[in-house]
Design a protein around this motif. Structure first.
Motif, PDB file in Angstrom:
ATOM      1  N   LYS A  94       0.618  -1.311   0.214  1.00 42.71           N
ATOM      2  CA  LYS A  94      -0.022  -0.036  -0.189  1.00 42.71           C
ATOM      3  C   LYS A  94       0.635   1.225  -0.049  1.00 42.71           C
ATOM      4  CE  LYS A  94      -4.756   2.096  -0.207  1.00 42.71           C
ATOM      5  NZ  LYS A  94      -5.566   1.565  -1.172  1.00 42.71           N
ATOM      6  N   ALA A  95       1.852   0.894   0.606  1.00 38.54           N
ATOM      7  CA  ALA A  95       3.200   2.298   1.100  1.00 38.54           C
ATOM      8  C   ALA A  95       3.659   2.695  -0.236  1.00 38.54           C
ATOM      9  CB  ALA A  95       4.059   2.384   2.221  1.00 38.54           C
ATOM     10  N   TYR A  96       3.679   1.309  -1.223  1.00 36.26           N
ATOM     11  CA  TYR A  96       4.670   1.100  -2.568  1.00 36.26           C
ATOM     12  C   TYR A  96       3.571   1.802  -3.230  1.00 36.26           C
ATOM     13  CZ  TYR A  96       7.903  -0.366  -6.073  1.00 36.26           C
ATOM     14  OH  TYR A  96       8.685   0.242  -7.241  1.00 36.26           O
ATOM     15  N   GLU A  97       2.642   1.521  -3.446  1.00 40.06           N
ATOM     16  CA  GLU A  97       1.516   1.966  -4.108  1.00 40.06           C
ATOM     17  C   GLU A  97       1.697   3.518  -3.714  1.00 40.06           C
ATOM     18  OE1 GLU A  97      -1.873   0.534  -3.436  1.00 40.06           O
ATOM     19  OE2 GLU A  97      -0.891  -1.577  -4.997  1.00 40.06           O
ATOM     20  N   ILE A  98       1.409   3.985  -2.773  1.00 39.12           N
ATOM     21  CA  ILE A  98       1.235   5.848  -2.403  1.00 39.12           C
ATOM     22  C   ILE A  98       2.389   6.799  -2.845  1.00 39.12           C
ATOM     23  CG2 ILE A  98       1.426   7.087  -0.307  1.00 39.12           C
ATOM     24  CD1 ILE A  98      -1.079   5.735   0.969  1.00 39.12           C
ATOM     25  N   TYR A  99       3.646   5.582  -2.231  1.00 37.71           N
ATOM     26  CA  TYR A  99       4.937   6.411  -3.216  1.00 37.71           C
ATOM     27  C   TYR A  99       5.194   6.492  -4.524  1.00 37.71           C
ATOM     28  CZ  TYR A  99       6.569   6.191   1.695  1.00 37.71           C
ATOM     29  OH  TYR A  99       7.591   6.405   2.865  1.00 37.71           O
ATOM     30  N   THR A 100       4.203   5.795  -5.478  1.00 39.38           N
ATOM     31  CA  THR A 100       4.405   5.710  -6.571  1.00 39.38           C
ATOM     32  C   THR A 100       3.677   7.077  -7.778  1.00 39.38           C
ATOM     33  OG1 THR A 100       4.735   3.561  -6.470  1.00 39.38           O
ATOM     34  CG2 THR A 100       4.243   4.439  -8.524  1.00 39.38           C
ATOM     35  N   ASP A 101       2.251   7.150  -6.434  1.00 41.39           N
ATOM     36  CA  ASP A 101       1.570   8.049  -7.214  1.00 41.39           C
ATOM     37  C   ASP A 101       2.091   9.277  -6.501  1.00 41.39           C
ATOM     38  OD1 ASP A 101      -0.830   6.580  -8.266  1.00 41.39           O
ATOM     39  OD2 ASP A 101      -1.743   6.270  -5.690  1.00 41.39           O
ATOM     40  N   ALA A 102       2.730   9.674  -5.578  1.00 45.57           N
ATOM     41  CA  ALA A 102       3.850  10.812  -5.047  1.00 45.57           C
ATOM     42  C   ALA A 102       4.460  11.396  -6.333  1.00 45.57           C
ATOM     43  CB  ALA A 102       3.840  10.933  -3.825  1.00 45.57           C
ATOM     44  N   ILE A 103       4.934  10.024  -6.948  1.00 47.89           N
ATOM     45  CA  ILE A 103       6.641  10.236  -8.086  1.00 47.89           C
ATOM     46  C   ILE A 103       5.661  10.543  -9.554  1.00 47.89           C
ATOM     47  CG2 ILE A 103       7.990   8.739  -9.945  1.00 47.89           C
ATOM     48  CD1 ILE A 103       9.075   7.851  -6.656  1.00 47.89           C
ATOM     49  N   GLU A 104       4.518   9.703  -9.604  1.00 45.29           N
ATOM     50  CA  GLU A 104       4.052  10.385 -10.658  1.00 45.29           C
ATOM     51  C   GLU A 104       2.991  11.273 -10.800  1.00 45.29           C
ATOM     52  OE1 GLU A 104       1.319   7.076 -11.117  1.00 45.29           O
ATOM     53  OE2 GLU A 104       2.428   5.835 -11.711  1.00 45.29           O
ATOM     54  N   GLN A 105       3.251  12.385  -9.801  1.00 45.07           N
ATOM     55  CA  GLN A 105       2.838  13.690  -9.896  1.00 45.07           C
ATOM     56  C   GLN A 105       3.846  14.673 -10.084  1.00 45.07           C
ATOM     57  OE1 GLN A 105      -0.105  15.327  -8.554  1.00 45.07           O
ATOM     58  NE2 GLN A 105      -0.522  12.762  -8.014  1.00 45.07           N
TER      59      GLN A 105
END
Length: 359
Positions: A94-105
């Motif tokens: 779950k945290a990995y997905e959130i970090y990825t979402d943040a990176i994609e910003q």
């Protein structure tokens, strides 16, 4: 009439108010469940968040902002998950997905992006996905070359996949930023592995050279069937680095009559067998009470590949012995030493060992 207190009409409802119709048990349970699942009262992110519409709606609000603020908010959320449940596989994902979402910003804030890549790399490291972790660390360093954590994490990952030289490079780069004890300790481990690997590579190189020279000389070598006692600490077949190189082979000398052994660490291929054995007979053997064993009375035998034993010419060089008999040289050569004058030789030796006719 009784006087009313300050809280007697809270929200216009007196304390002694009794509704005409009470809630049923089902309605009470429904209300309790609603409150329990309300975002105000939830103390952790549930695994099935899609079943919590109010919480999902609040989570989506964080995307209605500038890319930098959204990325920062996501970083904070993912960090909180890792602090609380970072050892659990579900929450790591779950945290990995959130970090990825943040990176994609793609927020443009290099320090923030470096933290996102570095933290995502930590999750990959925990899940032993080292190659992904290494790539994220490199991206983090690209965004912020002064950020020490991705250097250290990259070195950890490279250590795990045994890329020790590259791991050492990232350790040194980290130490240029700060002399952290944890990094110093990792560097020591890496240097130990590099030294061990260099030693192994050198041994493999020497072994290959030995195989090549043995093949050129017509000598067969292979694994040993005998496990020697630890006190012998045998040397392996080695090369004396002269031109041309000379083989040196350890020798196990066995006395079947007495069930005793001697071990000679270095026997040159150019040395004659009696010259190798001579130091053993400078004084009487301690177990040969009748003193019948000496260089003039002994016979020597070697086991052939077919299990038979052949008598050796004691004046022959080791090279001719290894070339002239159908014998595979193991980690050492075993020579049987026997005295034909003894009763053991006459009564037992040839019945215990299948000896070929003298050659």
């Amino acid at each position: 009439m009784k006087a009313m207190g300050l809280f007697d009409f809270l929200d216009g409802i007196p304390d002694d108010y009794v509704p005409k119709q009470r809630m049923t048990a089902e309605e009470t349970e429904e209300a309790f469940t609603y409150l329990k699942n309300h975002p105000l009262f939830i103390d952790h992110i549930p695994e099935d968040i899609e079943n919590y519409p109010e919480l999902l709606a609040l989570q989506n609000l964080q995307y209605d902002d500038t890319p930098v603020n959204v990325a920062a908010s996501l970083l904070k959320n993912a960090n909180e998950i890792m602090k609380k449940d970072g050892d659990k596989n579900y929450f790591q994902k779950k945290a990995y997905e959130i970090y990825t979402d943040a990176i994609e910003q793609d927020c443009g804030d290099k320090e923030l992006m470096a933290k996102l890549f570095s933290n995502r790399a930590l999750i990959s490291y925990k899940q032993k996905n080292y190659k992904c972790a290494i790539q994220d660390c490199k991206w983090a360093i690209e965004n912020d070359p002064k950020f020490i954590k991705p250097y250290f994490r990259c070195a950890q990952c490279l250590y795990q996949i045994m890329h020790f030289s590259e791991a050492l490079k990232f350790c040194n780069l980290a130490l240029e930023i700060s002399k952290e004890k944890e990094i110093e300790e990792l560097k020591k481990l890496i240097l130990q592995q590099i030294e061990k690997q260099q030693k192994k590579n050198e041994e493999e190189k020497q072994l290959q050279q030995i195989y090549t020279i043995c093949n050129q000389k017509g000598i067969r070598i292979g694994p040993s069937k005998i496990t020697l006692p630890p006190e012998y600490q045998p040397q392996k077949i080695s090369l004396e680095q002269v031109n041309p190189p000379i083989l040196t082979i350890p020798m196990l000398v066995t006395y079947p009559e007495f069930r005793q052994r001697d071990f000679i660490q270095y026997c040159s291929e150019q040395t004659k067998l009696y010259q190798i054995l001579a130091p053993l007979f400078q004084t009487p053997l301690p177990w040969d009470q009748d003193q019948q064993y000496n260089l003039n009375t002994i016979e020597c035998y070697i086991e052939l590949d077919d299990g038979n034993y052949a008598k050796l010419n004691i004046k022959a060089k080791m090279l001719s012995i290894m070339q002239g008999y159908k014998v595979t040289v193991k980690e050492f050569i075993e020579i049987l030493v026997i005295c034909p004058k003894t009763n053991y030789y006459k009564k037992q030796f040839r019945s215990e060992y299948n000896v070929l006719n003298d050659q």
